[in-house]
Write a protein that holds these residues in place. Structure first.
Motif, PDB file in Angstrom:
ATOM      1  N   ALA B 323       0.911  -1.253  -0.004  1.00  0.00           N
ATOM      2  CA  ALA B 323       0.112   0.124  -0.007  1.00  0.00           C
ATOM      3  C   ALA B 323       0.921   1.300  -0.003  1.00  0.00           C
ATOM      4  CB  ALA B 323      -1.033  -0.139   1.237  1.00  0.00           C
ATOM      5  N   ALA B 324       1.927   1.167   0.754  1.00  0.00           N
ATOM      6  CA  ALA B 324       2.817   2.314   0.922  1.00  0.00           C
ATOM      7  C   ALA B 324       3.530   2.440  -0.324  1.00  0.00           C
ATOM      8  CB  ALA B 324       3.745   2.155   1.948  1.00  0.00           C
ATOM      9  N   VAL B 325       3.850   1.569  -1.096  1.00  0.00           N
ATOM     10  CA  VAL B 325       4.495   1.706  -2.320  1.00  0.00           C
ATOM     11  C   VAL B 325       3.726   2.381  -3.416  1.00  0.00           C
ATOM     12  CG1 VAL B 325       5.787   0.548  -4.481  1.00  0.00           C
ATOM     13  CG2 VAL B 325       6.175   0.061  -2.058  1.00  0.00           C
ATOM     14  N   VAL B 326       2.585   1.736  -3.562  1.00  0.00           N
ATOM     15  CA  VAL B 326       1.427   2.454  -4.586  1.00  0.00           C
ATOM     16  C   VAL B 326       0.935   3.631  -4.208  1.00  0.00           C
ATOM     17  CG1 VAL B 326      -1.063   1.988  -5.265  1.00  0.00           C
ATOM     18  CG2 VAL B 326       0.373   0.007  -4.870  1.00  0.00           C
ATOM     19  N   ALA B 327       0.897   4.022  -2.977  1.00  0.00           N
ATOM     20  CA  ALA B 327       0.604   5.383  -2.558  1.00  0.00           C
ATOM     21  C   ALA B 327       1.644   6.368  -3.158  1.00  0.00           C
ATOM     22  CB  ALA B 327       0.334   5.507  -0.984  1.00  0.00           C
ATOM     23  N   VAL B 328       2.910   6.057  -2.798  1.00  0.00           N
ATOM     24  CA  VAL B 328       3.804   6.962  -3.349  1.00  0.00           C
ATOM     25  C   VAL B 328       3.803   7.218  -4.507  1.00  0.00           C
ATOM     26  CG1 VAL B 328       6.595   7.266  -3.353  1.00  0.00           C
ATOM     27  CG2 VAL B 328       5.420   6.605  -1.132  1.00  0.00           C
ATOM     28  N   LEU B 329       3.824   6.110  -5.364  1.00  0.00           N
ATOM     29  CA  LEU B 329       3.541   6.145  -7.102  1.00  0.00           C
ATOM     30  C   LEU B 329       2.622   6.876  -7.509  1.00  0.00           C
ATOM     31  CD1 LEU B 329       4.732   2.627  -8.304  1.00  0.00           C
ATOM     32  CD2 LEU B 329       5.937   4.594  -8.388  1.00  0.00           C
ATOM     33  N   LEU B 330       1.499   6.597  -6.783  1.00  0.00           N
ATOM     34  CA  LEU B 330       0.433   7.289  -7.252  1.00  0.00           C
ATOM     35  C   LEU B 330       0.244   8.944  -6.920  1.00  0.00           C
ATOM     36  CD1 LEU B 330      -2.441   6.199  -8.255  1.00  0.00           C
ATOM     37  CD2 LEU B 330      -3.616   6.530  -6.043  1.00  0.00           C
ATOM     38  N   ARG B 331       0.776   9.059  -5.856  1.00  0.00           N
ATOM     39  CA  ARG B 331       1.259  10.492  -5.458  1.00  0.00           C
ATOM     40  C   ARG B 331       2.008  11.149  -6.495  1.00  0.00           C
ATOM     41  NH1 ARG B 331       4.668  11.638  -1.939  1.00  0.00           N
ATOM     42  NH2 ARG B 331       4.853  14.058  -1.703  1.00  0.00           N
ATOM     43  N   PHE B 332       2.869  10.595  -6.953  1.00  0.00           N
ATOM     44  CA  PHE B 332       3.984  11.036  -7.751  1.00  0.00           C
ATOM     45  C   PHE B 332       3.188  11.350  -9.280  1.00  0.00           C
ATOM     46  CE2 PHE B 332       6.812  10.354 -11.496  1.00  0.00           C
ATOM     47  CZ  PHE B 332       8.024  11.110 -11.383  1.00  0.00           C
ATOM     48  N   VAL B 333       2.497  10.495  -9.614  1.00  0.00           N
ATOM     49  CA  VAL B 333       1.819  10.407 -10.993  1.00  0.00           C
ATOM     50  C   VAL B 333       0.971  11.799 -10.815  1.00  0.00           C
ATOM     51  CG1 VAL B 333       0.391   9.358 -12.489  1.00  0.00           C
ATOM     52  CG2 VAL B 333       2.183   8.077 -11.650  1.00  0.00           C
ATOM     53  N   VAL B 334       0.039  11.614  -9.617  1.00  0.00           N
ATOM     54  CA  VAL B 334      -0.971  12.553  -9.810  1.00  0.00           C
ATOM     55  C   VAL B 334      -0.468  14.083  -9.403  1.00  0.00           C
ATOM     56  CG1 VAL B 334      -2.797  13.488  -8.257  1.00  0.00           C
ATOM     57  CG2 VAL B 334      -2.717  11.113  -8.701  1.00  0.00           C
ATOM     58  N   ARG B 335       0.465  14.311  -8.959  1.00  0.00           N
ATOM     59  CA  ARG B 335       1.221  15.438  -8.624  1.00  0.00           C
ATOM     60  C   ARG B 335       1.856  15.905 -10.101  1.00  0.00           C
ATOM     61  NH1 ARG B 335       4.786  15.898  -3.565  1.00  0.00           N
ATOM     62  NH2 ARG B 335       6.368  17.198  -4.705  1.00  0.00           N
ATOM     63  N   ARG B 336       2.546  15.052 -10.678  1.00  0.00           N
ATOM     64  CA  ARG B 336       3.190  15.343 -12.035  1.00  0.00           C
ATOM     65  C   ARG B 336       2.112  15.561 -12.998  1.00  0.00           C
ATOM     66  NH1 ARG B 336       8.393  14.275 -13.132  1.00  0.00           N
ATOM     67  NH2 ARG B 336       9.601  14.650 -11.267  1.00  0.00           N
ATOM     68  N   SER B 337       0.896  15.027 -13.143  1.00  0.00           N
ATOM     69  CA  SER B 337      -0.123  15.244 -14.117  1.00  0.00           C
ATOM     70  C   SER B 337      -0.906  16.546 -13.930  1.00  0.00           C
ATOM     71  CB  SER B 337      -1.063  13.835 -14.044  1.00  0.00           C
ATOM     72  OG  SER B 337      -1.888  14.111 -12.809  1.00  0.00           O
ATOM     73  N   THR B 338      -0.714  17.105 -12.961  1.00  0.00           N
ATOM     74  CA  THR B 338      -1.210  18.418 -12.712  1.00  0.00           C
ATOM     75  C   THR B 338      -0.259  19.476 -13.297  1.00  0.00           C
ATOM     76  OG1 THR B 338      -0.513  18.857 -10.469  1.00  0.00           O
ATOM     77  CG2 THR B 338      -2.641  17.760 -10.621  1.00  0.00           C
ATOM     78  N   VAL B 339       0.822  18.946 -13.677  1.00  0.00           N
ATOM     79  CA  VAL B 339       1.877  20.044 -14.360  1.00  0.00           C
ATOM     80  C   VAL B 339       1.291  20.325 -15.862  1.00  0.00           C
ATOM     81  CG1 VAL B 339       4.244  20.361 -14.841  1.00  0.00           C
ATOM     82  CG2 VAL B 339       3.490  19.527 -12.700  1.00  0.00           C
ATOM     83  N   PRO B 340       1.190  21.696 -16.157  1.00  0.00           N
ATOM     84  CA  PRO B 340       1.071  21.862 -17.838  1.00  0.00           C
ATOM     85  C   PRO B 340       2.131  21.257 -18.561  1.00  0.00           C
ATOM     86  CG  PRO B 340       0.804  23.885 -16.383  1.00  0.00           C
ATOM     87  CD  PRO B 340       1.201  22.700 -15.578  1.00  0.00           C
ATOM     88  N   PHE B 341       1.754  20.661 -19.874  1.00  0.00           N
ATOM     89  CA  PHE B 341       2.654  20.484 -20.679  1.00  0.00           C
ATOM     90  C   PHE B 341       3.301  21.680 -21.224  1.00  0.00           C
ATOM     91  CE2 PHE B 341       0.325  16.455 -21.504  1.00  0.00           C
ATOM     92  CZ  PHE B 341       1.363  15.376 -21.500  1.00  0.00           C
TER      93      PHE B 341
END
Lengths: 552, 405
Positions: B323-341
């Motif tokens: 759960a911890a690994v998934v949470a960290v990855l998810l957080r990384f992707v979610v945070r990066r995906s809010t960054v505009p191209f």
């Protein structure tokens, strides 16, 4: 378990073309007598009853799909009918069905495009500019008489190269019948009262006429035939069917070509009530296409000089290559995917001749012992095997169109596996197939001008004119986006609409040769008229004639 | 911030249509305001993108702006009614009083028709100032047409100038949740990095002190229990377990605000992961205490309990790790995906118009140059470069709003 088709209920000429033993065609168009509102209800009823009486008299003549003794390979059912001298088939336009008094509930659920008719669909079909309905033959020009019904006849050929005399006799009978029931012929087909058509005839040294499977531009025609369920065409499925997810060829669903049967979406196609009216019937587009033979030959000759200069071949070779690239097949029908160069084409024919010689050996075997069904089957399968390379090919082997250009005619009208980006199925092609049943008309002598009467009477049978015929016409013939070719239309059939029409012949970049672009293409094929018809089953013809079409 | 992506601002605004009396006096005819908006839209020239629109020679007024890629006006009469909310037949059977299928469900409607205005245009950032600047520019380019369309929108009468127009549209702006642009020819960069690290904010001393207090006090409480209830080993273990659990819950409650401040946004995954870790730790402690109380591994029931406790602990530890690994990855992707191209190369309107222009001219050139020798081809290409100036975005180029030049 697939059910056998009710061949006696289906009109002839749909499941298979009548073929080479009927090289003559005559298409007669009828307007039923009509009464105007001012003449009163009684007059309107009388006119409708006369139209029904005419259908009642016609339907006894109609040729069904039952099998007769013939050289035809792979036809369903047992031999059960007499082979006629002249075949006889009947179809109606929407306005015809209205004149025959079909109920509103039935009429309103017929497809939009069928109700519109072909002239009203001009902008969809690309019938603009020189193809516009205003320039069609008198019989088809909007504002003239309405076409209500069509009688399509195919006739055997006499020894003189003309149609057998029975064709004139049947025509005379039909004209008399129309007169009796207050109907008129819709005349004005290039100056003739009806549209005659004929396979191109060549005479041998002794002057004996032989019909040819060719059209006026000189291409062998009608090679690739759709194979579908119930058609009894097992040997033609490879190349004529659809390609499934495992890469295997399967017959197309029957419902794509005959109403009332499951189609490629695994549903029954939409149908106006009652179901019995539509079942075993089919829609048909009749289209008279004039061929500008001179423009085609002149353009090819002129462009061949530029092509020869750019590619270092002779102009004769360049002419052959240009024509082949436009169509996707060499003039003799050999597909470019299987034989991309002139040398490949020679090797292709060598293989074919060897295969046919192998098959013929089994014919003599069969003649020696006629009771031996095994040798007949062996002949059939070897013959099919020899012909198979003409149709059994896939575009995955030529993804960039360096053999067969992406926008060549055959790659547009039957996209096979080309549009499947994920794999190699024909799934995007399966709902866009049509049965082509046509004949050339007129003669194009070498010195012919564009004013002459020569072209193709094109008939397309399909369950949905909108989804199948019109889609091919609009998206694949007159547009190029599905082939990554922008606005480029079909090099043969595309309408030119005043633009600088072009056609790109791609080359393999590794070869170092530059691609060649054919530019400023003139209009090669022009629409001269046509309409949409419903070809009813025998059951439906009876219901229409008796006035018992009951949608409740 | 999906309003801005790939160097383009995606504006979506909903402007209510209406007038105080519900009608407009249109030259003596009392007319519905939405009718007049539609009328104004139907006479607004379309871009020259089809043979029929090309024939009349008029171009869309938006073509006067060299920043607008696409612009749309849409009249929304009402929300589409999709039928009543489906009911679960089983729940209806259990709770008929509240879910009676014979009673009409709610049917939402808009209080007035709306005019949707959407535009995507070249912008340096998603800042409000960028939007305002564009709207001001648009007003100056097509005030007359904008007035003709918007004059029957609610309260448009107060708009007197460009700033007023910008304020009016911004007031009706809603977030564009799915912008689309497709100018990265060879694929966009994968998960672009944020421009700057998020500000951690000030340290919340209150919850932090609470956490430290709980961590220190819990072992003390347990030791005290041990001392006090030495003669009742069996249930003293259980009691200590309960104290541990209470401590864990207190930790969790105190940690939520703490975590919310440490991260740039309250991250649900992170809170849940921490909660799970604390609960599992507490359970491990209970299991350990219980097995100790039962007298170690030398008696049969204790052995079974020990075994089960170990299994339970093992599964829990692995689960928490995943759960911890998934949470960290998810957080990384979610945070990066809010960054505009970042803006794709040559993706502003002048560059695109020039590209369309050159594409057409180069096709003509390629056809004309077929079969030419090297020398002639070189000379012809020199003329092509001189005539069409590929490096000069300003001219010659394709007019905006025109599909071919």
């Amino acid at each position: 378990m697939s059910r056998n088709l009710d061949l006696a209920d289906i009109q002839g000429g749909i499941l298979r073309d009548y073929g080479e033993s009927y090289p003559k065609g005559r298409y007669i168009f009828i307007q039923f007598g009509q009464a105007s509102d001012g003449e009163g209800v009684e007059a309107i009823r009388r006119a409708r009853d006369e139209a029904r009486a005419l259908v009642q008299a016609l339907r006894a003549k109609v040729t069904s799909a039952l099998r007769w003794e013939s050289k035809a390979h792979q036809y369903p059912g047992d031999v059960s009918a007499q082979k006629p001298k002249v075949t006889f088939n009947v179809a109606f336009t929407f306005r015809g069905l209205h004149a025959l008094g079909l109920p509103v509930r039935t009429l309103q659920r017929l497809p939009d495009e069928f109700i519109d008719g072909m002239a009203a669909r001009a902008s969809v079909l690309g019938d603009v500019g020189p193809n516009a309905p205003g320039r069609w033959d008198d019989a088809w020009r909007p504002g003239g008489p309405e076409v209500h019904g069509a009688v399509f006849m195919r006739a055997q050929m006499g020894n003189d190269g003309g149609a057998v005399p029975e064709l004139e006799a049947e025509t005379g009978w039909l004209v008399g019948l129309c007169r009796k029931h207050g109907a008129t012929l819709v005349e004005g087909h290039g100056g003739a009262p009806y549209q005659d058509a004929s396979a191109l005839i060549e005479r041998d040294a002794a002057g004996v006429p032989h019909p040819q499977a060719k059209e006026h531009f000189g291409f062998r025609d009608g090679i690739s035939e759709v194979a579908f369920q119930g058609q009894g065409a097992d040997l033609r499925v490879d190349g004529g069917g659809k390609i499934d997810g495992s890469g295997a060829w399967l017959p197309h669903a029957l419902g794509e070509f005959l109403l009332g049967h499951p189609d490629e979406s695994q549903e029954l196609p939409p149908s106006a009530p009652p179901a019995a009216l539509m079942r075993n019937g089919v829609f048909m587009a009749y289209r008279k296409l004039h061929q500008n033979v001179k423009a085609f030959n002149d353009y090819v000759a002129e462009t061949a000089r530029a092509y020869a200069a750019a590619n270092g071949c002779t102009t004769d070779e360049a002419r052959e290559i240009l024509k082949a690239k436009m169509v996707g097949r060499w003039q003799d029908g050999v597909p470019l995917v299987a034989a991309p160069t002139l040398a490949d084409r020679r090797a292709f024919w060598d293989r074919f001749n060897a295969g046919m010689a192998d098959a013929e050996a089994w014919t003599s075997e069969a003649e020696a012992s006629p009771a031996d069904a095994g040798s007949q089957a062996a002949y059939e399968s070897r013959r099919a095997e020899a012909w198979r390379p003409f149709v059994d090919f896939r575009y995955r082997d030529d993804p960039d169109g360096t053999h067969c250009p992406m926008t060549a005619h055959i790659r547009r009208v039957n996209t096979r596996d080309a549009l499947d980006a994920q794999g190699n199925t024909s799934i995007l092609n399966n709902r866009r197939r049509i049965l082509r049943r046509g004949l050339p008309y007129g003669a194009a002598e070498p010195d012919a001008t564009e004013e002459g009467e020569h072209g193709v009477v094109f008939l397309a049978y399909c369950a949905s004119l909108f989804r199948q015929f019109e889609f091919i016409q609009q998206q694949w013939l007159n547009y190029g986006l599905d082939f990554n070719a922008g606005n480029d239309g079909c090099p043969i059939l595309g309408n030119r609409q005043g633009d600088n029409a072009k056609f790109v012949i791609a080359t393999d970049p590794a070869s170092g040769a530059a691609p060649f672009i054919c530019a400023n293409m003139p209009q090669f094929v022009e629409t001269r008229g046509g309409d949409y018809f419903f070809v009813p089953s025998m059951t439906a013809l009876r219901m229409i004639a008796m006035g018992t079409v009951d949608p409740t | 911030m999906p309003n801005f992506d790939g160097g383009h601002y995606f504006l979506t605004a909903l402007l209510p249509i209406g007038s105080p009396g519900g009608f407009v006096d249109d030259d003596g005819a009392l007319t519905s305001p939405v009718h007049l908006v539609r009328n104004a839209l139907s006479v607004l020239p379309k871009a020259r993108q089809s043979p029929s629109s090309d024939a009349h020679g008029l171009n869309s007024p938006f073509a006067r702006s060299t920043r607008t890629h696409f612009a749309r006006f849409v009249v929304i009469d009402d929300v589409a009614f999709n039928g009543r909310v489906p009911l679960n037949a089983l729940r209806v059977a259990i709770d008929r009083a509240r879910r009676d299928p014979r009673i009409h469900g709610p049917c939402d409607q808009l209080s007035s028709p709306y005019l949707l205005f959407s535009a995507d245009f070249d912008a340096a950032s998603g800042d409000e100032a960028e939007l305002r600047a564009y709207l001001v520019e648009l007003w100056h380019a097509m005030e007359l047409e904008l007035r003709s369309v918007l004059r029957h929108c609610h309260d448009f009468g107060r708009v007197t100038d460009a700033d007023g127009f910008a304020a009016y549209v911004t007031q009706g702006q809603i977030e564009t949740t799915m912008p689309f642009n497709d100018y990265w020819a060879d694929g966009a960069p994968f998960l672009p990095k944020p421009a700057a690290k998020p500000d951690p904010g000030s340290i919340p001393w209150g919850p932090l002190g609470g956490v430290i207090a709980v961590i220190l006090l819990a072992p003390l409480a347990m030791a005290w229990t041990n001392f006090l209830l030495e003669s009742h080993p069996w249930w003293s273990g259980v009691l200590k377990g309960l104290i541990g659990l209470a401590a864990a819950l207190a930790l969790l409650a105190l940690s939520v605000p703490l975590l919310a401040r440490v991260d740039d946004a309250p991250s649900g995954e992170k809170v849940l992961t921490l909660a799970a870790a604390i609960v599992v730790a507490a359970m491990l402690y209970i299991a350990h205490q219980t097995s100790m109380a039962l007298g170690g591994g030398d008696r049969a029931p204790a052995g079974i309990v020990n075994g089960l406790a170990s299994l339970f602990a093992g599964v829990a530890v692995v689960g928490v790790a995943i759960a911890a690994v998934v949470a960290v990855l998810l957080r990384f992707v979610v945070r990066r995906s809010t960054v505009p191209f970042p803006a794709a190369p040559d993706s502003d309107l002048p560059a695109i118009l020039k590209a369309l222009y050159l594409q057409q001219r180069f096709q003509d050139f390629a056809i004309a140059a077929q079969g030419q020798g090297d020398g002639a081809l070189h000379a012809a290409f020199g003329r092509f470069l001189a005539d069409h100036k590929p490096g000069d975005l300003a001219r010659p180029t394709q007019d905006p709003g025109v599909v071919r030049s």
